[in-house]
Every structure is written in structure tokens, then in C-alpha cells.
Design a protein around this motif. Sequence first.
Motif, PDB file in Angstrom:
ATOM      1  N   LYS A  30       1.287   4.121  -3.129  1.00  0.00           N
ATOM      2  CA  LYS A  30       0.986   5.539  -2.896  1.00  0.00           C
ATOM      3  C   LYS A  30       2.205   6.426  -3.124  1.00  0.00           C
ATOM      4  CE  LYS A  30      -2.861   4.707   0.086  1.00  0.00           C
ATOM      5  NZ  LYS A  30      -3.920   5.406   0.663  1.00  0.00           N
ATOM      6  N   ILE A  33      -6.396  -3.306   0.561  1.00  0.00           N
ATOM      7  CA  ILE A  33      -5.517  -2.224   0.108  1.00  0.00           C
ATOM      8  C   ILE A  33      -5.799  -1.800  -1.324  1.00  0.00           C
ATOM      9  CG2 ILE A  33      -3.671  -2.875   1.711  1.00  0.00           C
ATOM     10  CD1 ILE A  33      -2.188  -4.070  -0.778  1.00  0.00           C
ATOM     11  N   SER A  34      -6.787  -2.408  -1.957  1.00  0.00           N
ATOM     12  CA  SER A  34      -7.038  -2.121  -3.368  1.00  0.00           C
ATOM     13  C   SER A  34      -8.022  -0.969  -3.547  1.00  0.00           C
ATOM     14  CB  SER A  34      -7.582  -3.363  -4.072  1.00  0.00           C
ATOM     15  OG  SER A  34      -8.827  -3.723  -3.495  1.00  0.00           O
ATOM     16  N   ARG A  92       0.842  -1.205   0.000  1.00  0.00           N
ATOM     17  CA  ARG A  92       0.000   0.000   0.000  1.00  0.00           C
ATOM     18  C   ARG A  92       0.874   1.250   0.000  1.00  0.00           C
ATOM     19  NH1 ARG A  92      -4.159   0.951   4.716  1.00  0.00           N
ATOM     20  NH2 ARG A  92      -2.226   1.348   5.812  1.00  0.00           N
TER      21      ARG A  92
END
Length: 161
Positions: free
Chosen positions: A102, A121-122, A98
Motif C-alpha cells: 500500500k 491480504i491479496s 500488506r
Amino acid sequence: IYGEDYRFIFEMKEVTTKEDDFTGLYTVLPSIEKTINGKKVIRPIKGSNGGGLQEIISFLLRIAFGTYNEYKGIYVFDEALAAVSKDGVMKNLLSFIRSLIKESDLQILLVTHSAELFSQISDLNYLTYKEDGIGKMKAVDRDDILEMQKFDVNDTTVEIP
């Protein structure tokens, strides 16, 4: 992902045919340096570690080589992390992926049978299925995934910091 006691390293060893014969050829051996009973030990990755270590390193090397080569496309991984233990390692891995996405603005498509984990986390999730012999896809959310697989949320939620 595995804690501070683990380090991924490449060991370079010269390939020689005779003693004192310099060939200029080297072999590169990916290895893990870890602390066992307070002592640093270097082990080759292949055959010496479980829990999905080889898969995680393969995943990370693909991202690293893509980044090095300034690849800007989508990374596609098909069951690349299936062997990862669903314990603290998975928690750390999900958190790391994650953060990586980002911070690096990467697009990663994970094909997985562990949607209950990776859906945490998608941004988008798709279910693939066959209807009348034709492959189809539909968007689903985490609740849909848990319902389809009849999972108990307490069994599949990994607290990610």
C-alpha cells in the motif's frame, strides 16, 4: 517482523592473504544481530536460523534492490515464503507485506501453496489447474480457497492489525 530484538546487518570483513597485508578486498556477510539473555549476539544468517528467516530476508532484499534501481514492474515470487513459520512470524509478515504494498504502490505476484494465508491480504486470487492436459486459471475468492482446501477458517485466519 521478528520484533525489536532482531536486526539485519551486513558485516564487512577484509580478505587478506598474510598478516598486515592490505589487499583492498572485502567479503560481505549478511548477519542477524539479536538479543539472547540480555546480550547482543551477531550470527551469520546461513545455517543458524530457522522459521523462514533466510526466505524473508531474500524477499526483502529483492524488493530493496528493485526499489533502489527504480524498478516499476511486477515482482514475481514463486514459493519464496514457503519456509516461513505459520505462527506470529507469519502474522507480522502478512501485515508488513500488506503495508509495504500500500505504501510503496508495488505489484507483487505470489505463487503459493498457502493461498489460505496470503488471500487475506491479496486483491486478486487465481487458481491454476490442468484440464484435459491444458493449464488454465480462474479467479477465486478467499471463501473458494477455503472450500477447495477444506480448511477450517479458525485454523487459517491470522489476525492482521
